[in-house]
Design a protein around this motif. Sequence first.
Motif, PDB file in Angstrom:
ATOM      1  N   LYS A   2      48.731  37.366  41.798  1.00  0.00           N
ATOM      2  CA  LYS A   2      47.571  37.549  42.658  1.00  0.00           C
ATOM      3  C   LYS A   2      47.138  36.171  43.141  1.00  0.00           C
ATOM      4  N   GLU A   4      44.196  34.203  45.355  1.00  0.00           N
ATOM      5  CA  GLU A   4      42.854  34.359  45.894  1.00  0.00           C
ATOM      6  C   GLU A   4      42.477  33.115  46.679  1.00  0.00           C
ATOM      7  N   GLU A  19      50.328  38.169  36.606  1.00  0.00           N
ATOM      8  CA  GLU A  19      50.109  39.328  35.740  1.00  0.00           C
ATOM      9  C   GLU A  19      51.454  40.002  35.520  1.00  0.00           C
TER      10      GLU A  19
END
Length: 161
Positions: A2, A4, A19
């Motif tokens: 992920k 961001e 993850e």
Amino acid sequence: MKIEAKDYAQGGIFQMVPERTDKTPTRVTHTLASGIFYCDNTKYRAHEGDFVPYEDTTREVTARDSTQVATRINSPTCANNITTRTGATVVVPHCGQVAIFDVTSGGRMGIITGEDSVEVAPPPTNRTHKCQAQNRVRGRSTVLGAPLPVPVASRFKPIAP
């Protein structure tokens, strides 16, 4: 993975959170652009071991990385001799343009800029699930700053392992 995006003016550029279903660490290699370098912050080094005001208590000034549940992998071929304020020498095994980290699944890596990057703050919490930015400093910490320009002797060498 992920990724961001963050607001640069608020102290960050991005963070990445691996993850994995198998929960094993992910090895992340950060390679900085030409002319950009990792260094030893002499303003921190001058206060290392001191206790400075933080909220209604104090925090010890220590060398730190800004990772969350991640471990920097030392680079023995990039041994930098740094003089402490006591005159002792410490070896910092960190290359000038490359940093390698093992990031626990759910841990975080990123870049912190501006005042956030040069303040004495507590380390991030050691969480990998449902993390929230609950330990934000929001101006309640001592800002030591950074030496600009960075002295050549403080720039980590060689640039790569």
